[in-house]
Enzyme design. Structure first.
Site, mmCIF file in Angstrom:
data_model
loop_
_atom_site.group_PDB
_atom_site.id
_atom_site.type_symbol
_atom_site.label_atom_id
_atom_site.label_comp_id
_atom_site.label_asym_id
_atom_site.label_seq_id
_atom_site.Cartn_x
_atom_site.Cartn_y
_atom_site.Cartn_z
ATOM 1 N N LYS A 162 -14.916 -67.384 -33.226
ATOM 2 C CA LYS A 162 -14.132 -68.924 -33.404
ATOM 3 C C LYS A 162 -14.790 -69.611 -34.617
ATOM 4 C CE LYS A 162 -13.713 -72.410 -30.229
ATOM 5 N NZ LYS A 162 -13.649 -73.618 -29.070
ATOM 6 N N GLU A 177 -24.567 -62.276 -36.322
ATOM 7 C CA GLU A 177 -23.837 -61.041 -35.514
ATOM 8 C C GLU A 177 -23.042 -61.101 -35.988
ATOM 9 O OE1 GLU A 177 -25.965 -63.796 -33.469
ATOM 10 O OE2 GLU A 177 -27.065 -63.408 -31.637
ATOM 11 N N ARG A 228 -16.369 -68.456 -23.634
ATOM 12 C CA ARG A 228 -16.308 -68.081 -23.201
ATOM 13 C C ARG A 228 -15.194 -67.734 -21.921
ATOM 14 N NH1 ARG A 228 -19.811 -71.623 -23.370
ATOM 15 N NH2 ARG A 228 -20.605 -73.606 -21.726
ATOM 16 N N GLU A 237 -24.042 -70.226 -19.051
ATOM 17 C CA GLU A 237 -23.582 -71.018 -20.485
ATOM 18 C C GLU A 237 -23.418 -72.660 -20.182
ATOM 19 O OE1 GLU A 237 -23.408 -68.981 -24.349
ATOM 20 O OE2 GLU A 237 -21.804 -69.382 -24.130
ATOM 21 N N LYS A 245 -30.884 -69.877 -32.501
ATOM 22 C CA LYS A 245 -29.956 -69.703 -33.890
ATOM 23 C C LYS A 245 -30.637 -70.348 -35.168
ATOM 24 C CE LYS A 245 -25.883 -69.316 -32.014
ATOM 25 N NZ LYS A 245 -23.806 -70.424 -31.786
HETATM 26 O O1 F6P Z 1 -23.695 -67.905 -27.273
HETATM 27 C C1 F6P Z 1 -23.493 -69.281 -27.890
HETATM 28 C C2 F6P Z 1 -21.678 -68.770 -28.741
HETATM 29 O O2 F6P Z 1 -21.296 -70.306 -29.332
HETATM 30 C C3 F6P Z 1 -21.096 -69.019 -27.152
HETATM 31 O O3 F6P Z 1 -20.398 -69.937 -26.396
HETATM 32 C C4 F6P Z 1 -19.699 -67.939 -28.076
HETATM 33 O O4 F6P Z 1 -18.775 -67.504 -26.843
HETATM 34 C C5 F6P Z 1 -20.203 -67.596 -29.023
HETATM 35 O O5 F6P Z 1 -21.988 -68.359 -29.078
HETATM 36 C C6 F6P Z 1 -19.864 -66.833 -30.193
HETATM 37 O O6 F6P Z 1 -19.655 -67.665 -31.047
HETATM 38 P P1 F6P Z 1 -18.292 -67.554 -31.995
HETATM 39 O O7 F6P Z 1 -16.776 -66.833 -31.182
HETATM 40 O O8 F6P Z 1 -17.901 -68.316 -32.606
HETATM 41 O O9 F6P Z 1 -18.686 -66.123 -32.643
#
Ligand code: F6P
Length: 545
Positions: free
Chosen positions: A206, A212, A267, A352, A511
């Site tokens: 998103k 990662e 989520r 979460e 993070k």
């Molecule tokens: O772990 C935190 C978080 O923001 C989750 O809520 C989300 O699903 C995940 O990291 C991945 O985020 P993104 O889709 O922005 O990479």
């Protein structure tokens, strides 16, 4: 939504008193005392049969818990949930994952524009998926794609991975792999299994800033460029993101970026373009059935009275155990191997969302909120952790989930699986008394002394609460309905606990510190930390060789 501290309500006080009177509640006896108990605590919604009768409560408990929901203004909150109100206050956003599965002709005026946007993005995704599946969209050199790698983490991984695994019986010619962990070994093991020439990589993020996901995407892009060619990246890498700019910078072509909406939390996003890998793996008709099932539960949650409302009553049970019995956790046991990833998915969805200690007024909370979620499929889990549920010292309310019909025709297997499913909830409730144990031991070849020694270890206290969710069949539709059931349970708990369920500030600090330590590891500066961390960093560095 009104901000109401649940502990200040009349129902909370009543429940506290009621709990004291119920401490010696005998579950087994409660069925003798109340012949209507099964009816009183079972909700049937078409293919869903949800039996809450094997829980530590009476009809009065249910009434007061439901009254608590009313006092916390749940009915109004549900209205806001199905509207354009920005109930995700701490992120200034609406919470409209339900709009992703609402048919346009069923959308109320407040959410119509959201539903239209959702439909447009779904149509774009379906068109793309259908082209891949019918072979009209091909690889850089005209071959059909036969593999997909979903690169994402958290909500951009767990939902799609859980659903893809759960619907294995519906898989088509495209095989999907999931890379999530920044652990390089995870990427390495995946690339061993795939042919880059026929693989489509979907970067799902998103924010398009997640460490990662970007690290994995970069490694896979570089590997792909080496194995195939840099020029082919545009044809083989697509993105699902709300950060179009960053996705383009990465090398994804603009028309291959599928939008994500601000009003859908990670989520809760598997219903959106985040579910691209699901749609590719099971086809668009099955993906639509998943949405239809979720919508069926959305309608039930919105329209059913609180007393007959599955997510509401499940949430109230959680609150009952969490806040009055002080139970710390809840175990989820699906009796199907297909749902092996459900506990992991629910861990993120639930923990979460509701792992919060500040209330909606910004004040510290002095009562318990979100509980620990864990689990694994039955019957395997019976041979792993059931000992603790049966004879341990902790109270662990359990959800038992099973499907009346199996996917394949192995009647002997299915009957045994289901026999175990029913037997466990019965055993957890009934237990085995000392008298029963003695009677059994008397029939054995053991001496009287041996019998006496062994007897206490064989006693099962019983009286352990379970909820049984029996569904006709595991299909895309019933799976959608099941997931939506848990989503609405999460919402209900959050409303009553007076917390914001749709942010996740608690994951930020780790993070930030990881980025700082990453820099320190690069520059070998280990001294800016506490003594323990400095020593660990030095030890790690010395082992790198
Ligand atoms: O772990 C935190 C978080 O923001 C989750 O809520 C989300 O699903 C995940 O990291 C991945 O985020 P993104 O889709 O922005 O990479």
């Amino acid at each position: 939504m009104k901000n109401i501290n649940p502990t200040t309500t009349t129902s909370w006080e009543t429940l506290k008193e009621h709990y004291k009177n119920l401490k010696d509640f005998d579950l087994k006896q409660s069925f003798v005392k109340n012949p209507n108990r099964v009816d009183n605590f079972t909700i049937i919604n078409d293919d869903f049969y949800v039996d809450m009768s094997k829980n530590l409560l009476t009809t009065s408990t249910k009434d007061v818990l439901t009254q608590l929901a009313r006092e916390c203004d749940l009915e109004k909150a549900i209205e806001s949930y199905y509207s354009d109100q920005p109930i995700n206050v701490t992120e200034y956003r609406e919470v409209l994952h339900t709009a992703l599965r609402t048919p346009l002709d069923k959308a109320n005026d407040k959410i119509k524009s959201y539903v239209k946007d959702a439909l447009a993005s779904k149509e774009k995704m379906f068109a793309y998926v259908n082209e891949i599946l019918d072979g009209s969209r091909t690889t850089h050199d005209g071959q059909p794609f036969d593999t997909v790698v979903n690169i994402g983490i958290g909500g951009s991984d767990l939902g799609p991975m859980m659903v893809y695994t759960a619907l294995e019986a519906y898989h088509n010619q495209v095989k999907v792999h999931f890379v999530s962990n920044v652990d390089g070994d995870h990427v390495e093991e995946t690339l061993k299994k795939i042919n880059p020439e026929t693989t489509l990589f979907i970067i799902v993020s998103k924010s398009f800033t997640t460490q990662e996901t970007l690290t994995n995407a970069t490694t896979l892009r570089d590997w792909f460029s080496k194995e195939v060619s840099t020029d082919a990246v545009g044809k083989h890498f697509i993105a699902v993101s709300s950060n179009v700019e960053r996705a383009i910078e990465f090398g994804v072509e603009k028309e291959n970026i599928f939008p994500m909406f601000d009003w859908v939390g990670g989520r809760f996003s598997l219903w959106s373009t985040v579910g691209m890998s699901i749609a590719l793996g099971i086809g668009t008709a099955n993906f639509q059935a998943l949405l239809d099932g979720a919508h069926e539960m959305d309608v039930h949650f919105r329209d059913a009275k609180l007393d007959d409302n599955i997510p509401v009553q499940l949430a109230l049970l959680t609150i009952w155990y969490n806040n009055f019995f002080k139970a710390e956790s809840e175990v989820i046991i699906p009796y199907t191997q297909y749902l092996q990833q459900l506990p992991a998915y629910l861990q993120q969805a639930i923990m979460e969302s509701n792992g919060k200690s500040i209330d909606r007024d910004g004040k510290p909370i002095d009562y318990q909120t979100g509980n620990l979620i864990w689990g694994a499929p039955g019957t395997n889990s019976q041979h792993a952790f059931f000992q603790l549920i049966h004879q341990g010292t902790k109270l662990i309310p359990a959800h038992f989930i099973a499907f009346a019909k199996a996917k394949y025709n192995h009647p002997d297997h299915h009957q045994k699986l289901m026999a175990n499913f029913f037997a466990q909830t019965e055993a957890l409730m009934n237990g085995m008394s000392m008298d029963q144990v003695k009677e059994d031991l008397e029939k054995s070849k053991l001496t009287e002394k041996e019998q006496k020694l062994l007897a206490p270890f064989k006693v099962f206290e019983g009286n352990k609460p379970t909820t049984t969710i029996l569904i006709d069949e595991l299909t895309p539709k019933s799976l959608g309905k099941l997931i939506a059931m848990y989503e609405h349970k999460i919402f209900t708990e959050g409303v009553i606990w007076n917390i914001y369920s749709y942010d996740q500030w608690g994951v930020q600090l780790g993070k930030v510190l990881a980025d700082r330590i990453n820099d320190d590891l690069k520059s070998k500066k280990f001294n800016g930390h506490d003594a323990s961390t400095t020593a660990l960093l030095k030890r790690f560095d010395s082992k790198l060789g």
